[in-house]
Design a protein around this motif. Structure first.
Motif, PDB file in Angstrom:
ATOM      1  N   ASP A 399     -29.300 -35.680   6.755  1.00 44.86           N
ATOM      2  CA  ASP A 399     -28.504 -34.848   7.160  1.00 44.86           C
ATOM      3  C   ASP A 399     -28.497 -33.467   6.310  1.00 44.86           C
ATOM      4  N   PHE A 400     -28.930 -33.544   4.987  1.00 48.48           N
ATOM      5  CA  PHE A 400     -29.086 -32.302   4.174  1.00 48.48           C
ATOM      6  C   PHE A 400     -30.346 -31.598   4.514  1.00 48.48           C
ATOM      7  N   THR A 401     -31.367 -32.245   4.324  1.00 48.69           N
ATOM      8  CA  THR A 401     -32.651 -31.848   4.469  1.00 48.69           C
ATOM      9  C   THR A 401     -32.835 -31.109   5.984  1.00 48.69           C
ATOM     10  N   SER A 402     -32.375 -31.727   6.971  1.00 49.35           N
ATOM     11  CA  SER A 402     -32.449 -31.342   8.485  1.00 49.35           C
ATOM     12  C   SER A 402     -31.722 -29.954   8.945  1.00 49.35           C
ATOM     13  N   THR A 403     -30.534 -30.085   8.247  1.00 49.12           N
ATOM     14  CA  THR A 403     -29.499 -29.138   8.637  1.00 49.12           C
ATOM     15  C   THR A 403     -29.351 -27.910   7.652  1.00 49.12           C
ATOM     16  N   VAL A 404     -29.878 -28.144   6.447  1.00 46.65           N
ATOM     17  CA  VAL A 404     -29.811 -27.174   5.306  1.00 46.65           C
ATOM     18  C   VAL A 404     -31.001 -26.750   4.921  1.00 46.65           C
ATOM     19  N   MET A 405     -32.001 -27.591   4.453  1.00 46.11           N
ATOM     20  CA  MET A 405     -33.143 -27.189   3.716  1.00 46.11           C
ATOM     21  C   MET A 405     -34.058 -26.426   4.937  1.00 46.11           C
ATOM     22  N   GLN A 406     -34.528 -27.287   6.091  1.00 46.01           N
ATOM     23  CA  GLN A 406     -35.333 -26.808   6.923  1.00 46.01           C
ATOM     24  C   GLN A 406     -35.169 -25.303   7.391  1.00 46.01           C
ATOM     25  N   PRO A 407     -34.049 -25.120   7.759  1.00 45.31           N
ATOM     26  CA  PRO A 407     -33.628 -23.786   8.223  1.00 45.31           C
ATOM     27  C   PRO A 407     -33.800 -22.696   7.125  1.00 45.31           C
ATOM     28  N   ALA A 408     -33.391 -23.023   5.941  1.00 43.95           N
ATOM     29  CA  ALA A 408     -33.233 -22.478   4.676  1.00 43.95           C
ATOM     30  C   ALA A 408     -34.751 -21.956   4.268  1.00 43.95           C
ATOM     31  N   LEU A 409     -35.740 -22.926   4.224  1.00 44.36           N
ATOM     32  CA  LEU A 409     -37.166 -22.576   3.874  1.00 44.36           C
ATOM     33  C   LEU A 409     -37.559 -21.705   4.899  1.00 44.36           C
ATOM     34  N   GLN A 410     -37.426 -21.882   6.180  1.00 44.56           N
ATOM     35  CA  GLN A 410     -37.784 -21.013   7.121  1.00 44.56           C
ATOM     36  C   GLN A 410     -37.206 -19.799   7.049  1.00 44.56           C
ATOM     37  N   THR A 411     -36.130 -19.392   6.692  1.00 42.46           N
ATOM     38  CA  THR A 411     -35.722 -18.154   6.043  1.00 42.46           C
ATOM     39  C   THR A 411     -36.356 -17.371   5.100  1.00 42.46           C
ATOM     40  N   PHE A 412     -36.811 -18.392   3.964  1.00 34.30           N
ATOM     41  CA  PHE A 412     -37.448 -17.956   2.814  1.00 34.30           C
ATOM     42  C   PHE A 412     -38.872 -17.355   3.138  1.00 34.30           C
ATOM     43  N   VAL A 413     -39.374 -18.161   4.011  1.00 30.17           N
ATOM     44  CA  VAL A 413     -40.725 -17.616   4.560  1.00 30.17           C
ATOM     45  C   VAL A 413     -40.897 -16.433   5.205  1.00 30.17           C
ATOM     46  N   ARG A 414     -39.575 -16.294   6.178  1.00 28.07           N
ATOM     47  CA  ARG A 414     -39.526 -15.186   6.826  1.00 28.07           C
ATOM     48  C   ARG A 414     -39.225 -14.016   5.760  1.00 28.07           C
ATOM     49  N   ASP A 415     -38.523 -14.072   4.839  1.00 21.01           N
ATOM     50  CA  ASP A 415     -37.979 -13.001   3.962  1.00 21.01           C
ATOM     51  C   ASP A 415     -37.571 -13.732   2.571  1.00 21.01           C
ATOM     52  N   PRO A 416     -38.684 -13.576   1.671  1.00 16.26           N
ATOM     53  CA  PRO A 416     -38.682 -14.174   0.300  1.00 16.26           C
ATOM     54  C   PRO A 416     -37.809 -13.165  -0.672  1.00 16.26           C
ATOM     55  N   LYS A 417     -37.250 -12.176  -0.141  1.00 25.77           N
ATOM     56  CA  LYS A 417     -36.625 -11.297  -1.101  1.00 25.77           C
ATOM     57  C   LYS A 417     -35.242 -11.759  -1.294  1.00 25.77           C
ATOM     58  N   GLY A 418     -34.520 -12.447  -0.267  1.00 27.04           N
ATOM     59  CA  GLY A 418     -33.313 -12.798  -0.565  1.00 27.04           C
ATOM     60  C   GLY A 418     -32.861 -14.121  -0.935  1.00 27.04           C
ATOM     61  N   VAL A 419     -33.868 -14.643  -1.729  1.00 23.91           N
ATOM     62  CA  VAL A 419     -33.731 -15.860  -2.373  1.00 23.91           C
ATOM     63  C   VAL A 419     -32.479 -16.204  -2.966  1.00 23.91           C
ATOM     64  N   ASP A 420     -32.148 -15.368  -3.827  1.00 27.50           N
ATOM     65  CA  ASP A 420     -30.683 -15.844  -4.849  1.00 27.50           C
ATOM     66  C   ASP A 420     -29.559 -16.170  -3.701  1.00 27.50           C
ATOM     67  N   GLY A 421     -29.456 -15.179  -2.650  1.00 24.77           N
ATOM     68  CA  GLY A 421     -28.452 -15.410  -1.633  1.00 24.77           C
ATOM     69  C   GLY A 421     -28.617 -16.729  -1.155  1.00 24.77           C
TER      70      GLY A 421
END
Length: 436
Positions: A399-421
């Motif tokens: 539940d953590f990897t599917s609902t949190v990590m997968q969308p989070a890493l896609q967000t990073f790939v789109r914009d790595p500048k916001g990594v701290d937030g």
């Protein structure tokens, strides 16, 4: 009892304990059960000569390989396996609800925490009787990978495979590239490939899980196996400076990744490697399934993800293991047990590997004499590893990897500048999920 075991919750294999034996063999939150059940799933079969099987093997190569096994099993037992195949990602997204409904008698799944998670929820049937029959075919470490937190067996493994950096030998020869073993050499190679007009790193994350594999490589190369295991277990913080360092390394090579990754499937990314448009691809060895021409397949090779911190070297290998489980209340329990006993034989593994040579066997009695050069190299990589991981979505809570990590890493790939937030957000959500 530990609620969330780390990647090392399965006793850590020694350098060759996982794949030792005669010949040295190797290698969630759902939207409901509608799609899985409506398209072939019947909640099991009451016909003693038929059993139902829910399968995520939707790609052509593994689907055909499994079909060969079921055909051989029918010839031996007289039992028909009625397969309910679903798109791989749909299967994974709906698995939780599917198993709580009226699932098929048997279903395909993964070793690691994702297996233990459903076993602990009583959504799978123990198969100790299967292992009493076929346990002698497997090394001890593979037996450990197949147990739930209660010490009982729930999983029958069939094959394993490494994640690494794949490339075409002819491309490296043409340009005079050398296999990099260090981070600086890897970055320099990416830079040179881009200058030569190649896509340095093929990348497709439309299905959201491939990026998990890239992060795993970066994290255990940067911070070591122990920290990676703690992070997957929810014990380490995502705001730890060590995690930020892993993301900093990713940000350094992200400009060399294939553009538009969020809209591209892994198969399409693999075609860039097939077509010699991309120089490298960080992926599992099943990428070989996309090399349908033998001359192209013979040209495929790989190397271990490069060293980042010398204190950790290249001592960790990601080697997911796939196999089968029995659902909580199978209508045809006897047939299900007979199938899993058959799947635990070297014969079944050999049938699968004949159709899908991108994998390696897990049985210590499998015949490895027909292994291709790629399979032999995969065996050496896995059996020579000091530490083995499964994959983020198998080593941590689903539940953590599917609902949190997968969308989070896609967000990073789109914009790595916001990594701290982003890391702060991951940590907040992690605390909530792991506390439940």
């Amino acid at each position: 009892m530990q609620r969330t075991p780390p990647a090392s919750s399965v006793p850590g294999p020694s350098r060759r304990s996982l794949l030792r034996g005669a010949g040295g063999a190797v290698v969630l939150a759902g939207a409901g059960t509608t799609l899985l059940s409506a398209c072939g799933g019947s909640g099991g079969s009451s016909d003693p000569k038929t059993l139902t099987l829910g399968s995520n093997a939707s790609d052509a190569v593994p689907k055909a390989a499994f079909a060969e096994i079921y055909t051989a099993f029918k010839k031996q037992s007289g039992i028909t396996v009625r397969v309910n195949t679903k798109d791989h990602n749909t299967f994974q997204e709906q698995i939780n609800s599917y198993l709580q409904g009226t699932p098929d008698d048997v279903f395909t799944w993964f070793a690691g925490y994702r297996m233990q998670f459903f076993a602990a929820k009583k959504l799978a049937t123990p198969i100790d009787d299967v292992w009493q029959s076929v346990g002698g075919n497997f090394p001890d470490a593979m037996k450990a990978l197949s147990k739930g937190e209660d010490g009982r067996y729930y999983f029958m493994p069939l094959y394993t495979y490494p994640w690494a950096v794949f490339y075409r030998k002819s491309v490296f020869q043409q340009h005079g590239y050398e296999v990099p073993t260090t981070w600086d050499a890897f970055v320099a190679l990416c830079r040179r490939m881009k200058k030569d007009g190649l896509i340095p790193i093929a990348f497709g994350d439309k299905d959201a899980w491939p990026a998990l594999g890239t992060f795993d490589q970066l994290n255990f190369r940067t911070n070591g196996y122990d920290f990676h295991a703690e992070l997957m277990a929810g014990k380490a913080s995502w705001t730890d400076a060590r995690v930020r360092r892993a993301f900093d390394h990713w940000a350094e090579i992200l400009p060399y990744h294939q553009d538009g990754a969020i809209g591209r499937t892994w198969q399409d990314a693999a075609q860039s490697l097939v077509a010699k448009k991309a120089g490298m691809y960080v992926f599992g060895s099943f990428v070989a399934q996309q090399f349908t021409d033998k001359s192209d397949l013979d040209d495929l090779d790989f190397f271990a993800f490069p060293e980042i911190d010398p204190s950790h070297g290249q001592d960790t290998v990601e080697a997911p293991t796939d196999g089968f489980m029995v659902s909580k209340s199978p209508k045809n329990h006897d047939a299900a047990i007979r199938l899993l006993k058959y799947l635990g034989t070297p014969e079944a593994e050999q049938i699968y590997l004949k159709s899908d040579p991108s994998m390696v066997a897990v049985s210590s009695k499998a015949d490895t004499s027909s292994y291709s050069a790629l399979q032999k190299k995969a065996y050496d990589m896995i059996s020579g590893a000091r530490h083995l991981t499964q994959f983020m979505d198998r080593d941590s809570r689903p539940d953590f990897t599917s609902t949190v990590m997968q969308p989070a890493l896609q967000t990073f790939v789109r914009d790595p500048k916001g990594v701290d937030g982003l890391l702060s957000s991951i940590e907040r959500q992690k605390k909530t999920i792991f506390a439940s």
